[in-house]
Design an enzyme around this catalytic site. Structure first.
Site, short mmCIF file in Angstrom:
data_model
loop_
_atom_site.label_atom_id
_atom_site.label_comp_id
_atom_site.label_asym_id
_atom_site.label_seq_id
_atom_site.Cartn_x
_atom_site.Cartn_y
_atom_site.Cartn_z
N ASP A 91 0.84 -1.19 0.00
CA ASP A 91 0.00 0.00 0.00
C ASP A 91 0.87 1.24 0.00
O ASP A 91 1.62 1.50 0.95
CB ASP A 91 -0.91 0.00 1.23
CG ASP A 91 -1.86 1.19 1.24
OD1 ASP A 91 -3.01 1.02 0.80
OD2 ASP A 91 -1.45 2.29 1.69
N TYR A 101 3.10 9.95 -0.72
CA TYR A 101 4.20 9.42 0.07
C TYR A 101 5.56 9.66 -0.59
O TYR A 101 6.59 9.60 0.08
CB TYR A 101 4.03 7.92 0.31
CG TYR A 101 2.79 7.50 1.04
CD1 TYR A 101 1.95 8.43 1.66
CD2 TYR A 101 2.43 6.16 1.10
CE1 TYR A 101 0.79 8.03 2.31
CE2 TYR A 101 1.28 5.75 1.77
CZ TYR A 101 0.46 6.69 2.36
OH TYR A 101 -0.68 6.28 3.00
N LYS A 117 -2.70 5.77 -4.17
CA LYS A 117 -3.77 6.72 -3.89
C LYS A 117 -3.48 8.03 -4.61
O LYS A 117 -2.32 8.43 -4.76
CB LYS A 117 -3.88 6.97 -2.39
CG LYS A 117 -3.94 5.72 -1.55
CD LYS A 117 -3.98 6.05 -0.06
CE LYS A 117 -3.61 4.85 0.77
NZ LYS A 117 -2.16 4.57 0.74
N HIS A 121 -7.52 9.71 -2.07
CA HIS A 121 -6.85 9.71 -0.77
C HIS A 121 -7.68 10.42 0.31
O HIS A 121 -7.76 9.95 1.45
CB HIS A 121 -5.47 10.35 -0.90
CG HIS A 121 -4.49 9.91 0.14
ND1 HIS A 121 -3.14 9.91 -0.06
CD2 HIS A 121 -4.67 9.44 1.40
CE1 HIS A 121 -2.53 9.47 1.02
NE2 HIS A 121 -3.44 9.18 1.94
#
Length: 279
Positions: free
Chosen positions: A50, A55, A80, A113
């Site tokens: 994930d 990120y 996401k 997200h």
């Protein structure tokens, strides 16, 4: 395939796609350390990864996958949509960027997200997700941090239901009403921050249960998630902790254990409130 891989149950999503119930999260893992962490997780038996555009480590996830030598069909990969990429066309283009960074032709799950209700774009974003699903760029589509009102609006205006809602969920924030809505409407519940960022691991209820079962408090909480039916993906960059986290399939919590953990619900968030975040 490792013994741990064989132990991890799969959950069937509302479009028939199957997702491993236990996975590996890479939130806050630095890009330069992501490939090694992913490789370690895959060696330990994880097959569900994930990540997210926000990120900044999708490339590391892709590098870790390639370095592992595992066939693509054995893995389940989620990413996401970045918050600044909401909107129909933006969502489509953003996934193309993710696929390039991951080095993949397709992800298994693509999530919005955050709903960012003040921007009022998530319905248009969802229509872009539906196109990506039809085009085969992702095998399933879902959302993250959506409240019941957001889910109701999606259903009312698009007629489709997300496969997944990924939400903050741990013993101090058990999201009982939202999880019940998910069950009623065929939405799988994914838990982020499943250990409340470590805040609960010294709680006497959890440490007592850890002693009873000969486990760590973290393993007790992760087992609680599994028995509730949540999809969970703890994150760590420490190899021993990565291996320890997935070692939760050879013991079970009793009904009394589950009831004791149930009493820890305090409505406590470690992250943002989805109703106000981004506003």
């Amino acid at each position: 395939m490792t013994a741990q891989t064989e132990n991890v149950p799969e959950i069937e999503l509302n479009n028939g796609v199957r997702i491993p119930q236990f996975g590996f999260g890479v939130f806050q893992i630095p890009p330069e350390g992501t490939a090694e962490a992913v490789r370690t997780a895959l060696e330990a038996g994880y097959r569900h990864l994930d990540t997210a555009q926000l990120y900044g480590n999708e490339q590391g996830v892709g590098d870790g996958i390639r370095q592992s030598g595992l066939p693509r069909e054995e893995l389940f990969v989620t990413t996401k949509l970045a918050n600044d990429a909401q909107g129909h066309d933006n969502a489509i283009n953003a996934l193309e960027g993710s696929l390039q960074r991951l080095g993949l032709e397709q992800v298994d799950l693509y999530l919005i997200h955050w709903p960012l209700p003040s921007q009022d774009k998530y319905v248009r974003t969802w229509t872009g997700f539906e196109e990506l699903l039809r085009a085969g760029k992702t095998r399933a589509i879902g959302v993250s941090n959506f409240q019941i009102a957001h889910l109701e609006r999606l259903a009312g205006e698009t007629g489709t239901v997300p496969a997944v809602n990924q939400i903050e969920l741990h013993p101090a924030l058990q999201q009982t009403e939202l999880r019940a809505y998910h069950r009623t409407h065929g939405i799988a519940t994914e838990a982020w921050s499943p250990l409340a960022q470590g805040e609960l691991l010294t709680d006497p209820v959890l440490t007592d249960l850890a002693g009873k079962h000969g486990r760590t408090a973290a393993q007790v909480v992760l087992r609680w998630h599994i028995q509730l039916g949540n999809i969970v993906f703890p994150k760590s960059k420490t190899p021993d902790r990565i291996r320890e986290n997935i070692d939760v399939f050879d013991f079970a919590l009793s009904d009394d254990d589950l009831a004791a953990i149930g009493k820890l619900d305090a409505g406590h968030r470690t992250g943002f409130d989805p109703d106000t975040f981004g506003g």
